[in-house]
Design a protein around this motif. Sequence first.
Motif, PDB file in Angstrom:
ATOM      1  N   ALA A 261     -34.711  15.851 -51.696  1.00  0.00           N
ATOM      2  CA  ALA A 261     -35.070  17.017 -52.522  1.00  0.00           C
ATOM      3  C   ALA A 261     -35.768  18.115 -51.719  1.00  0.00           C
ATOM      4  CB  ALA A 261     -35.974  16.572 -53.676  1.00  0.00           C
ATOM      5  N   ASP A 262     -36.431  17.740 -50.615  1.00  0.00           N
ATOM      6  CA  ASP A 262     -37.126  18.731 -49.769  1.00  0.00           C
ATOM      7  C   ASP A 262     -36.148  19.717 -49.132  1.00  0.00           C
ATOM      8  OD1 ASP A 262     -39.619  17.755 -50.291  1.00  0.00           O
ATOM      9  OD2 ASP A 262     -39.915  16.763 -48.360  1.00  0.00           O
ATOM     10  N   PHE A 263     -34.857  19.338 -49.102  1.00  0.00           N
ATOM     11  CA  PHE A 263     -33.867  20.163 -48.394  1.00  0.00           C
ATOM     12  C   PHE A 263     -32.970  20.965 -49.347  1.00  0.00           C
ATOM     13  CE2 PHE A 263     -35.258  16.945 -45.476  1.00  0.00           C
ATOM     14  CZ  PHE A 263     -35.352  17.609 -44.266  1.00  0.00           C
ATOM     15  N   GLU A 264     -33.348  21.002 -50.619  1.00  0.00           N
ATOM     16  CA  GLU A 264     -32.566  21.766 -51.609  1.00  0.00           C
ATOM     17  C   GLU A 264     -32.529  23.254 -51.222  1.00  0.00           C
ATOM     18  OE1 GLU A 264     -33.997  21.166 -55.583  1.00  0.00           O
ATOM     19  OE2 GLU A 264     -33.560  19.018 -55.524  1.00  0.00           O
ATOM     20  N   GLY A 265     -31.339  23.813 -51.226  1.00  0.00           N
ATOM     21  CA  GLY A 265     -31.182  25.242 -50.929  1.00  0.00           C
ATOM     22  C   GLY A 265     -31.167  25.586 -49.453  1.00  0.00           C
ATOM     23  N   VAL A 266     -31.436  24.597 -48.592  1.00  0.00           N
ATOM     24  CA  VAL A 266     -31.519  24.872 -47.146  1.00  0.00           C
ATOM     25  C   VAL A 266     -30.137  25.158 -46.568  1.00  0.00           C
ATOM     26  CG1 VAL A 266     -32.139  23.888 -44.886  1.00  0.00           C
ATOM     27  CG2 VAL A 266     -33.672  23.587 -46.848  1.00  0.00           C
ATOM     28  N   THR A 267     -29.122  24.393 -46.993  1.00  0.00           N
ATOM     29  CA  THR A 267     -27.750  24.603 -46.490  1.00  0.00           C
ATOM     30  C   THR A 267     -27.286  26.034 -46.766  1.00  0.00           C
ATOM     31  OG1 THR A 267     -27.299  22.272 -46.927  1.00  0.00           O
ATOM     32  CG2 THR A 267     -25.394  23.683 -46.545  1.00  0.00           C
ATOM     33  N   GLU A 268     -27.595  26.524 -47.967  1.00  0.00           N
ATOM     34  CA  GLU A 268     -27.187  27.892 -48.351  1.00  0.00           C
ATOM     35  C   GLU A 268     -27.900  28.953 -47.502  1.00  0.00           C
ATOM     36  OE1 GLU A 268     -26.275  25.012 -51.310  1.00  0.00           O
ATOM     37  OE2 GLU A 268     -28.250  25.523 -50.484  1.00  0.00           O
ATOM     38  N   ALA A 269     -29.102  28.638 -47.059  1.00  0.00           N
ATOM     39  CA  ALA A 269     -29.896  29.620 -46.292  1.00  0.00           C
ATOM     40  C   ALA A 269     -29.503  29.668 -44.811  1.00  0.00           C
ATOM     41  CB  ALA A 269     -31.380  29.287 -46.423  1.00  0.00           C
ATOM     42  N   LEU A 270     -28.714  28.691 -44.365  1.00  0.00           N
ATOM     43  CA  LEU A 270     -28.371  28.589 -42.939  1.00  0.00           C
ATOM     44  C   LEU A 270     -27.730  29.850 -42.380  1.00  0.00           C
ATOM     45  CD1 LEU A 270     -26.895  24.997 -42.403  1.00  0.00           C
ATOM     46  CD2 LEU A 270     -28.947  25.936 -41.354  1.00  0.00           C
ATOM     47  N   LYS A 271     -26.833  30.428 -43.160  1.00  0.00           N
ATOM     48  CA  LYS A 271     -26.030  31.561 -42.651  1.00  0.00           C
ATOM     49  C   LYS A 271     -26.893  32.762 -42.239  1.00  0.00           C
ATOM     50  CE  LYS A 271     -24.951  33.543 -47.254  1.00  0.00           C
ATOM     51  NZ  LYS A 271     -26.060  32.863 -47.922  1.00  0.00           N
ATOM     52  N   ASP A 272     -28.083  32.896 -42.817  1.00  0.00           N
ATOM     53  CA  ASP A 272     -28.937  34.053 -42.517  1.00  0.00           C
ATOM     54  C   ASP A 272     -29.940  33.790 -41.391  1.00  0.00           C
ATOM     55  OD1 ASP A 272     -27.768  35.491 -44.642  1.00  0.00           O
ATOM     56  OD2 ASP A 272     -29.097  34.488 -46.087  1.00  0.00           O
ATOM     57  N   LEU A 273     -29.915  32.579 -40.839  1.00  0.00           N
ATOM     58  CA  LEU A 273     -30.925  32.238 -39.831  1.00  0.00           C
ATOM     59  C   LEU A 273     -30.479  32.656 -38.426  1.00  0.00           C
ATOM     60  CD1 LEU A 273     -31.871  28.604 -40.979  1.00  0.00           C
ATOM     61  CD2 LEU A 273     -33.109  30.727 -41.454  1.00  0.00           C
ATOM     62  N   PRO A 274     -31.432  33.050 -37.569  1.00  0.00           N
ATOM     63  CA  PRO A 274     -31.081  33.303 -36.166  1.00  0.00           C
ATOM     64  C   PRO A 274     -30.598  32.008 -35.516  1.00  0.00           C
ATOM     65  CG  PRO A 274     -33.459  33.630 -36.547  1.00  0.00           C
ATOM     66  CD  PRO A 274     -32.850  33.262 -37.856  1.00  0.00           C
TER      67      PRO A 274
END
Length: 496
Positions: A261-274
Amino acid sequence: MSGHKLLFSGLKLWTSGSCRWIGRHRDGVNRRGKASFSSCSPKVCIVGSGPAGFYTAQHLIKARQDVEVDIYERLPVPFGLVRFGVAPDHPEVKNVINTFTQTAKHSRCSFYGNVNVGKDVSVEELQEAYHAVVLSYGAEGNRSMGVPGEDLAGVYSAKDFVGWYNGLPSCRELSPDLRCETAVVMGQGNVALDVARILLCPIDILKKTDITQPALEALAESHVRRVLIVGRRGPIQVAFTIKELREMVNLSDTRPEMIAADFEGVTEALKDLPRPRKRLTELMLKTALETPGEKEQERRNKASRTWGFRFFRSPVEILADPDHKRTAGIRLAVNRLEGSGDAARAVLTGEMEDVTCGLVISSIGYKSLPIDPSVPFDPRKAIVPNNMGRVQQAAGLYCSGWLKTGPTGVIATTMNNSFDTARSLVEDLDSGALVVSAAKPGSQSISALLDKRGVKPVLFPDWEKIDIVEMKHGEAIGKPREKLLTVKGMLLEARK
């Protein structure tokens, strides 16, 4: 003796305000076997012999052929956090010691260990003796968690714990109690991962490193089988680097233990990361969520120890055992994030959870301490206020390393920050902003002061005696070195 000041009785006269030295040196060589200083050569003093001090010295010596640099160090041994901070299982990081040794042996550089600036000699006295003083003494204080129970037995700062296993004399008697099964490390930077890795690392690996023998023996008897690495924000905000994470993932006889549960939404945020942050986060996601391959699954099944991250948690209280003497657990507040990326803020939800543990190590940052009342210091930021390394409202005074920026980054970060300070100093020499038309006595007058105060500095050849002894002791038990653990022991070898 009008216009003259006797600084070094029977040895040297300083002609005040001019560029002439009258010395009784034989063939222009001083007692350290180095060429005695030239007329009006800029004399720079550096306080601290860690990476910041040595990188500042290195750049100054290369940038100007006339600069003479003296490095003062409180301990009898050089290299600061390279010796006392870098993890024992990271010998490759310690290779910078070779570069620092070359600098220390340069004809225009001298090392004075066992000199406590602020106590044995003041910064103002250094400023009188040198054209410029660079403060590079690092961050030896701890940021406290500021929670009840922090003073219980079983709670340690990462700085002291690292100092204990790396042989820092002031941490020699720490003797952490490792008889518990679960340890909690507060903080998610590289130091937190170093601590977690050392706590879980197989002894067969550690005994081939320069970890101290008392620490090795204590870790061999340790009951710690589970380490939780806790941070107040989420997976995208961690401060450690991919190298440290990879080492945890691949650590022998351990398996990861995460909360999906700590990683919810993290996959979706990957594309915007340096890119570097993206690669780091992908490795975390893979470790936490993906089903491992057959070989990796087999390795995990056999593991006797576990480690894991806990995100969105802040410490509220260290919980005591029934006798109110020892740590029995930690109460954590559950957070949620407001905002995104590095700017995201942890906000309390009002929810709490208790974790049972017998060891809490606080790794929420080192902090610099003021050295001398004459030096400007910002207690809130715990740095010396500066502009590109020039100390504000203090001509001729500079700072580099963590004292300049706060405790951030790796050795390469400190190198660049120190080179920047050295560039500022050289610019000031070139522009005339730093006046060097009047001769300064440099180490001559400081040596006289120290002698009068009963302080005997350890020179670089003296350190080399210590170095030889440590390597010899290490070789006898199959280690690269066995460090001397007391200042007294170090001085004994240095003075043989």
